[in-house]
Structure formats: C-alpha cells, structure tokens
Design an enzyme around this catalytic site. Structure first.
Site, PDB file in Angstrom:
ATOM      1  N   SER A 147       0.042   0.156  -3.554  1.00 16.02           N
ATOM      2  CA  SER A 147       0.942   0.859  -4.465  1.00 16.02           C
ATOM      3  C   SER A 147       1.114   0.066  -5.753  1.00 16.02           C
ATOM      4  CB  SER A 147       2.317   1.059  -3.819  1.00 16.02           C
ATOM      5  OG  SER A 147       3.236   1.603  -4.755  1.00 16.02           O
ATOM      6  N   TYR A 160       9.543  -1.676   0.852  1.00 15.29           N
ATOM      7  CA  TYR A 160       8.246  -1.011   0.750  1.00 15.29           C
ATOM      8  C   TYR A 160       7.269  -1.875  -0.046  1.00 15.29           C
ATOM      9  CZ  TYR A 160       4.885   2.745  -0.202  1.00 15.29           C
ATOM     10  OH  TYR A 160       3.747   3.510  -0.300  1.00 15.29           O
TER      11      TYR A 160
END
Length: 254
Positions: A147, A160
């Site tokens: 990400s 995350y």
C-alpha cells in the site's frame, strides 16, 4: 497473443475488488486462475463465472489464510485441482492480495484487531509463500499487494501501515533469496482505489473530493488500473524486475 498461455496462477482474496480484477486480467491473458476466497463463496463463483464467460479458465478455492491449517488445506485442494487440470501440481504465478483492513488511531487500536490483521496480512502471506515455493516453477512470479500508506503517514491507518511495511520487507528479502531460481518477487502499492473497502470514502461527495485531491492526476484508481500493473509484473516483460515496490497511486501526496 495470449502472454500467459499455459501459465497457472493463484490469486488470494480474488472474489472481489482488486483481487478479482487481477484474476480476470491474468485469465484474459490465458492463465488458468485459482480464485481464492475466505467466506464469500457467492462472490467467488460469480468471479469464476465471469472469467469463463469471457473465454478464460478459472476455479474457486476456499481457505482461512489466518491459520496454517487453512493454508495447508488450500494447497492440498489446489494440488488435486491442478493435477486434474494440467497433469501436475505446479504453478507459475502467485499473487498475494488477501488482506484485512484496519482503520483505527493508536489510542483506539485493540490487540484483537491488530492480531487479526497481522495473522492474514503478514503471517498468512508469508506462510502461503512458504507452502507455494515447492510448487512454484523456476522462473515464476510472486506479487505482493502492499500500500502507498507505507510511504504516506495516515495516523488512522497505523496498524494497517505496520502490516504493509512488513509486506515490503518480505518482498525485498525474498527477491534476494529466490533470485537463483529466477523467481521474481515484487510488490504493488496502490493508492486510493474505488473498492468495497473504501466504500465509506466514495459514498459521499466530500469523500470523493478528498480522494481526488490526493492524486497528482486528480482522481482515483479503479481495480482494473491496479490489475494492469499486476499483469506486467506477472508477465515475461518484467523478467528483469525484482525486489521492487511499484507504487500505483496516481502520484498520491507527491
């Protein structure tokens, strides 16, 4: 020309969103695709049916990737399916897309939520690769979904981001380790993408304006945008690309 003809691929978390788009793209190029799902059998069957309607080959496989038992059971099922369809329990492309979202500032982060994200996003991915390696052909491809939040600080995504930072480290280390087998290992780092995971953002005008404002290109990605990059890293054209973290974010927060 079908660039992935006679190739076999496993895409985890492929029943919807980015994973589904990648599975469809690889199948479009001729690969036989195993569409992994955790719970939503209906969505996985729908993805498989769509691939077949478009002339591709695919089948669904279920597994809980948060446990070694689930991972081993998945590969046992894949061994049977691959042997029946191709004559051997071997494959060429592994796309580690399955992941658990985690949105919480540090002050509200719970041990249970972090453990669940680490179990799938980090531990599960690592042991999927471990179980895949004896089955993955030399010259194969491993692609991990990371990400852009590993580069950009979003405090509400601290847990995350931690898991995706680990994905980056695993990618670099395995690229070095698997180089002698000519297996390339790369990661894609998407930015804001219109998927179910980001439904809260795209569900209102303010959220869509926020998403558009992040990108240098003035918009946001569709899953197919990520899938095109995934196809490149799965193809022979990327044969000299390994250990790379390819950000596909439209120039987010440059």
């Amino acid at each position: 020309m079908l660039q992935l003809k006679n190739k076999t691929a496993l895409v985890t978390g492929a029943s919807r969103g980015i994973g589904r788009a990648i599975a469809e793209r690889l199948a479009q190029e001729g690969a036989l695709v195993a569409v992994h799902y955790a719970r939503n059998r209906e969505a996985a069957d729908e993805a498989v049916e769509h691939i077949r309607e478009e002339g591709g080959e695919a089948f669904a496989v279920q597994a809980d990737l948060g446990s070694m038992t689930g991972i081993r059971q998945m590969f046992e099922a894949l061994d049977r399916e691959w042997a029946e369809r191709t004559g051997e329990a071997r494959f060429d492309i592994l796309v580690n897309n399955a992941g658990v979202p985690l949105i919480s500032p540090l002050e509200e982060l719970t041990e249970q939520a972090l453990d669940e994200a680490i179990a799938v996003n980090v531990k599960g991915m690592l042991f999927v690769i471990q179980q895949a390696l004896p089955r993955l052909r030399d010259g194969g491809r491993i692609l991990n979904l990371s990400s852009a939040v590993t580069r950009i600080a979003f405090p509400d995504l601290i847990g995350y981001s931690l898991t995706k930072g680990a994905v980056n480290t695993i990618t670099l280390t395995l690229a070095k380790a698997l180089g002698p087998r000519q297996i390339t290992v790369n990661a894609i780092q998407p930015g804001m993408t219109e998927t179910d995971m980001n439904a809260a953002v795209f569900g209102n005008p303010d959220g869509r304006a926020f998403a558009a404002g992040l990108s240098a290109l003035g918009g946001w990605a569709q899953p197919e945008d990520i899938a095109d990059a995934a196809f490149f890293l799965s193809s022979a054209d990327s044969r000299w690309v390994t250990g790379q973290l390819l950000e596909v974010s439209g120039g987010t927060n440059l």
